[in-house]
Scaffold this motif. Structure first.
Motif, PDB file in Angstrom:
ATOM      1  N   GLN A 129      29.548  18.002 -45.250  1.00 51.88           N
ATOM      2  CA  GLN A 129      31.058  17.944 -45.141  1.00 51.88           C
ATOM      3  C   GLN A 129      31.527  19.435 -45.616  1.00 51.88           C
ATOM      4  O   GLN A 129      32.627  19.822 -45.463  1.00 51.88           O
TER       5      GLN A 129
ATOM      6  N   TYR B 223      27.519   7.697 -54.786  1.00 50.14           N
ATOM      7  CA  TYR B 223      26.284   7.352 -54.239  1.00 50.14           C
ATOM      8  C   TYR B 223      25.343   6.921 -55.133  1.00 50.14           C
ATOM      9  O   TYR B 223      24.349   6.177 -54.893  1.00 50.14           O
TER      10      TYR B 223
ATOM     11  N   ASP C  67      32.540   4.209 -51.661  1.00 50.66           N
ATOM     12  CA  ASP C  67      31.468   5.287 -51.561  1.00 50.66           C
ATOM     13  C   ASP C  67      30.202   4.789 -52.075  1.00 50.66           C
ATOM     14  O   ASP C  67      29.067   4.802 -51.456  1.00 50.66           O
TER      15      ASP C  67
ATOM     16  N   PHE D 209      34.409  17.288 -48.172  1.00 50.10           N
ATOM     17  CA  PHE D 209      33.717  17.253 -49.282  1.00 50.10           C
ATOM     18  C   PHE D 209      34.419  16.855 -50.600  1.00 50.10           C
ATOM     19  O   PHE D 209      35.511  17.441 -50.665  1.00 50.10           O
TER      20      PHE D 209
ATOM     21  N   GLU E 158      27.150  14.117 -47.408  1.00 51.97           N
ATOM     22  CA  GLU E 158      28.480  14.571 -48.120  1.00 51.97           C
ATOM     23  C   GLU E 158      28.377  16.248 -48.128  1.00 51.97           C
ATOM     24  O   GLU E 158      29.454  16.674 -48.283  1.00 51.97           O
TER      25      GLU E 158
ATOM     26  N   ASP F  15      32.093  12.124 -55.116  1.00 52.81           N
ATOM     27  CA  ASP F  15      31.607  11.165 -54.388  1.00 52.81           C
ATOM     28  C   ASP F  15      29.934  10.868 -54.587  1.00 52.81           C
ATOM     29  O   ASP F  15      29.492   9.933 -54.457  1.00 52.81           O
TER      30      ASP F  15
ATOM     31  N   SER G  22      23.132   9.897 -48.197  1.00 57.11           N
ATOM     32  CA  SER G  22      24.353  10.048 -48.438  1.00 57.11           C
ATOM     33  C   SER G  22      24.629  11.287 -49.110  1.00 57.11           C
ATOM     34  O   SER G  22      25.765  11.953 -48.694  1.00 57.11           O
TER      35      SER G  22
END
Length: 141
Positions: free
Chosen positions: A71, A102, A33, A94, A68, A98, A64
């Motif tokens: 998702q 990022y 990630d 998701f 995410e 994460d 990013s």
């Protein structure tokens, strides 16, 4: 700056593949990630080489996070079922942690870009030795 950004992108992809080859579990997942966002920083610099490190890293982080958060819909998962490229770029599900990793990647990309910009910046002449004064730099004949 573009050749360095292109090289950084290639090295980052290699690092991600290497990480997947030698690590497993959360180290590979969250390291990947962070490297994903480092790659985005390199790609932003490749496209916009005059942007400041902060702007490039912020743009990569925003992208990013946007991917995410995308998702949360079912579309990335559906696209990922049909395309390896979509799975690599968009992911499928998701995962809130994460978002933190990022940030780690954006910070790393910012640090690297800042170091590269500082290295390329010419050294300023000592005070009073401006080329406009007609004076020779100190220590020269």
């Amino acid at each position: 700056m573009r050749p360095a950004a292109a090289a950084a992108a290639v090295v980052t992809v290699g690092a991600g593949l290497g990480l997947r080859a030698v690590a497993a579990g959360s180290v590979a997942k969250y390291g990947g990630d962070a490297l994903y966002t480092v790659l985005l920083v390199a790609l932003v610099v490749l496209v916009a080489p005059r942007w400041t490190p902060l702007r490039a890293a912020g743009t990569a982080l925003a992208a990013s996070w946007a991917i995410e958060l995308f998702q949360l819909s079912s579309l990335p998962a559906e696209l990922s079922r049909h395309s390896v490229a979509a799975r690599l770029v968009l992911g499928s599900t998701f995962n809130a942690p994460d978002l933190f990793w990022y940030v780690v990647g954006a910070a790393g990309g910012w640090l690297l870009h800042t170091a590269m910009v500082a290295e390329r910046r010419p050294e300023a002449p000592p005070a009073g030795d401006s080329p406009h004064t007609g004076r020779a730099p100190r220590g020269s004949l």
